[in-house]
Design a protein around this motif. Sequence first.
Motif, mmCIF file in Angstrom:
data_model
loop_
_atom_site.group_PDB
_atom_site.id
_atom_site.type_symbol
_atom_site.label_atom_id
_atom_site.label_comp_id
_atom_site.label_asym_id
_atom_site.label_seq_id
_atom_site.Cartn_x
_atom_site.Cartn_y
_atom_site.Cartn_z
ATOM 1 N N VAL A 27 9.136 8.428 2.703
ATOM 2 C CA VAL A 27 8.328 8.043 4.689
ATOM 3 C C VAL A 27 7.010 7.375 3.909
ATOM 4 O O VAL A 27 6.792 6.932 4.454
ATOM 5 C CB VAL A 27 8.458 9.174 5.235
ATOM 6 C CG1 VAL A 27 7.477 8.937 6.293
ATOM 7 C CG2 VAL A 27 9.656 9.919 5.912
ATOM 8 N N LEU A 28 6.901 8.326 2.750
ATOM 9 C CA LEU A 28 4.866 8.076 2.196
ATOM 10 C C LEU A 28 5.607 7.382 0.503
ATOM 11 O O LEU A 28 7.265 8.029 0.247
ATOM 12 C CB LEU A 28 4.055 8.910 2.247
ATOM 13 C CG LEU A 28 3.441 9.754 3.486
ATOM 14 C CD1 LEU A 28 3.088 11.172 2.802
ATOM 15 C CD2 LEU A 28 2.827 8.864 4.180
ATOM 16 N N GLU A 29 4.718 6.401 0.613
ATOM 17 C CA GLU A 29 5.123 6.213 -0.921
ATOM 18 C C GLU A 29 3.069 6.552 -2.056
ATOM 19 O O GLU A 29 2.480 6.754 -1.963
ATOM 20 C CB GLU A 29 4.611 4.651 -0.988
ATOM 21 C CG GLU A 29 6.067 3.861 -0.150
ATOM 22 C CD GLU A 29 5.964 1.566 -0.224
ATOM 23 O OE1 GLU A 29 6.022 1.942 -1.298
ATOM 24 O OE2 GLU A 29 6.681 1.928 0.840
ATOM 25 N N ARG A 30 3.927 6.643 -3.010
ATOM 26 C CA ARG A 30 2.579 7.366 -4.271
ATOM 27 C C ARG A 30 2.960 6.257 -5.040
ATOM 28 O O ARG A 30 3.653 5.929 -5.902
ATOM 29 C CB ARG A 30 3.404 8.566 -4.953
ATOM 30 C CG ARG A 30 1.928 8.848 -5.833
ATOM 31 C CD ARG A 30 2.128 10.133 -6.635
ATOM 32 N NE ARG A 30 3.076 11.126 -6.061
ATOM 33 C CZ ARG A 30 1.347 11.941 -5.136
ATOM 34 N NH1 ARG A 30 0.962 11.813 -5.469
ATOM 35 N NH2 ARG A 30 2.471 12.912 -4.697
ATOM 36 N N CYS A 31 2.020 5.227 -5.562
ATOM 37 C CA CYS A 31 1.232 4.188 -6.586
ATOM 38 C C CYS A 31 1.439 5.209 -7.724
ATOM 39 O O CYS A 31 0.656 5.947 -8.301
ATOM 40 C CB CYS A 31 -0.167 3.839 -6.706
ATOM 41 S SG CYS A 31 -1.221 2.324 -7.326
ATOM 42 N N PRO A 32 2.030 3.713 -8.477
ATOM 43 C CA PRO A 32 2.545 4.605 -9.226
ATOM 44 C C PRO A 32 0.975 4.983 -10.455
ATOM 45 O O PRO A 32 1.330 5.128 -11.844
ATOM 46 C CB PRO A 32 3.499 3.307 -10.392
ATOM 47 C CG PRO A 32 3.149 1.848 -9.605
ATOM 48 C CD PRO A 32 2.686 2.987 -8.461
ATOM 49 N N VAL A 33 0.097 3.832 -10.431
ATOM 50 C CA VAL A 33 -0.917 3.723 -11.511
ATOM 51 C C VAL A 33 -2.318 4.474 -11.150
ATOM 52 O O VAL A 33 -2.136 5.935 -11.733
ATOM 53 C CB VAL A 33 -1.560 2.342 -10.812
ATOM 54 C CG1 VAL A 33 -2.775 2.178 -11.313
ATOM 55 C CG2 VAL A 33 -0.785 1.210 -11.497
ATOM 56 N N CYS A 34 -2.718 4.544 -9.860
ATOM 57 C CA CYS A 34 -3.595 5.593 -9.199
ATOM 58 C C CYS A 34 -3.517 6.890 -8.694
ATOM 59 O O CYS A 34 -3.652 7.483 -8.107
ATOM 60 C CB CYS A 34 -4.511 4.845 -8.601
ATOM 61 S SG CYS A 34 -3.719 4.570 -6.270
ATOM 62 N N ARG A 35 -1.407 6.712 -8.294
ATOM 63 C CA ARG A 35 -0.966 7.987 -7.828
ATOM 64 C C ARG A 35 -1.378 8.522 -6.287
ATOM 65 O O ARG A 35 -1.470 9.348 -5.932
ATOM 66 C CB ARG A 35 -1.477 9.294 -8.733
ATOM 67 C CG ARG A 35 -0.976 9.343 -10.463
ATOM 68 C CD ARG A 35 0.931 9.006 -10.117
ATOM 69 N NE ARG A 35 1.029 10.223 -10.071
ATOM 70 C CZ ARG A 35 2.435 10.201 -10.024
ATOM 71 N NH1 ARG A 35 2.866 8.870 -9.883
ATOM 72 N NH2 ARG A 35 2.845 11.229 -9.261
ATOM 73 N N ALA A 36 -1.985 8.128 -5.893
ATOM 74 C CA ALA A 36 -2.517 7.654 -4.253
ATOM 75 C C ALA A 36 -1.582 6.913 -3.273
ATOM 76 O O ALA A 36 -0.286 6.784 -3.468
ATOM 77 C CB ALA A 36 -3.673 6.929 -3.627
ATOM 78 N N LEU A 37 -1.605 8.433 -2.027
ATOM 79 C CA LEU A 37 -0.323 8.294 -1.160
ATOM 80 C C LEU A 37 -0.537 6.987 -0.613
ATOM 81 O O LEU A 37 -2.149 7.021 -0.263
ATOM 82 C CB LEU A 37 -0.161 9.739 -0.328
ATOM 83 C CG LEU A 37 0.540 10.778 -1.351
ATOM 84 C CD1 LEU A 37 0.939 11.921 -0.367
ATOM 85 C CD2 LEU A 37 1.937 10.449 -1.672
ATOM 86 N N PHE A 38 0.539 6.014 -0.072
ATOM 87 C CA PHE A 38 0.120 5.161 1.408
ATOM 88 C C PHE A 38 1.029 4.999 2.277
ATOM 89 O O PHE A 38 2.419 6.079 1.780
ATOM 90 C CB PHE A 38 -0.328 3.498 0.838
ATOM 91 C CG PHE A 38 0.238 3.564 -0.114
ATOM 92 C CD1 PHE A 38 1.386 2.489 0.165
ATOM 93 C CD2 PHE A 38 -0.022 3.689 -1.794
ATOM 94 C CE1 PHE A 38 2.437 1.997 -0.590
ATOM 95 C CE2 PHE A 38 1.275 3.267 -2.882
ATOM 96 C CZ PHE A 38 2.595 2.519 -2.045
ATOM 97 N N ASP A 39 0.842 4.997 3.423
ATOM 98 C CA ASP A 39 2.258 5.131 4.388
ATOM 99 C C ASP A 39 2.474 4.012 4.612
ATOM 100 O O ASP A 39 1.077 2.637 4.979
ATOM 101 C CB ASP A 39 1.965 5.549 5.619
ATOM 102 C CG ASP A 39 1.755 5.994 6.674
ATOM 103 O OD1 ASP A 39 3.850 5.041 6.148
ATOM 104 O OD2 ASP A 39 1.836 6.584 7.860
ATOM 105 N N ARG A 40 4.015 2.952 4.808
ATOM 106 C CA ARG A 40 4.033 1.697 4.956
ATOM 107 C C ARG A 40 4.698 1.734 6.379
ATOM 108 O O ARG A 40 5.266 0.479 6.590
ATOM 109 C CB ARG A 40 4.942 1.513 3.388
ATOM 110 C CG ARG A 40 4.193 0.829 2.466
ATOM 111 C CD ARG A 40 3.283 -0.334 2.749
ATOM 112 N NE ARG A 40 2.233 -0.751 1.705
ATOM 113 C CZ ARG A 40 3.150 -1.452 0.330
ATOM 114 N NH1 ARG A 40 3.727 -1.592 -0.129
ATOM 115 N NH2 ARG A 40 1.730 -1.708 -0.206
ATOM 116 N N GLY A 41 4.541 3.164 7.019
ATOM 117 C CA GLY A 41 5.390 2.828 8.483
ATOM 118 C C GLY A 41 6.659 3.188 8.336
ATOM 119 O O GLY A 41 7.503 2.324 9.278
ATOM 120 N N HIS A 42 7.793 3.659 7.057
ATOM 121 C CA HIS A 42 8.412 4.150 7.295
ATOM 122 C C HIS A 42 9.905 5.220 8.121
ATOM 123 O O HIS A 42 9.742 6.396 7.248
ATOM 124 C CB HIS A 42 9.436 4.300 6.099
ATOM 125 C CG HIS A 42 9.399 3.791 4.502
ATOM 126 N ND1 HIS A 42 9.973 2.271 4.549
ATOM 127 C CD2 HIS A 42 8.114 3.479 3.892
ATOM 128 C CE1 HIS A 42 9.067 1.028 3.586
ATOM 129 N NE2 HIS A 42 7.965 1.674 3.260
#
Length: 95
Positions: A27-42
């Motif tokens: 549902v959420l994704e985690r950046c492999p570089v900065c490890r931040a979570l973000f929401d692409r609307g899945h």
Amino acid sequence: MGLFDFLKTEEQKRDEVAREIACRTGVLERCPVCRALFDRGHDERLPAADALAHELFERNDPLIAVFQGDRDDLLQRLRSAREPLPYACTCEDAG
């Protein structure tokens, strides 16, 4: 567990658990570089997050111990904990 986790409120701990479950189910994704979570609307993956939450309650998993058996709160947070997250992480925004 982080060094300053003892400073977090119960609300923050519950939101973190909801975000972790949402991340595990895509549902959420985690950046492999900065490890931040973000929401692409899945939103189509929310039923999988709900199913995982129910499974964790059935197994009495320590991850969901902060909810003290309150399934409804977790299911609601799976949706509301996403609201403040951006569409993309700062790494992607920077190019």
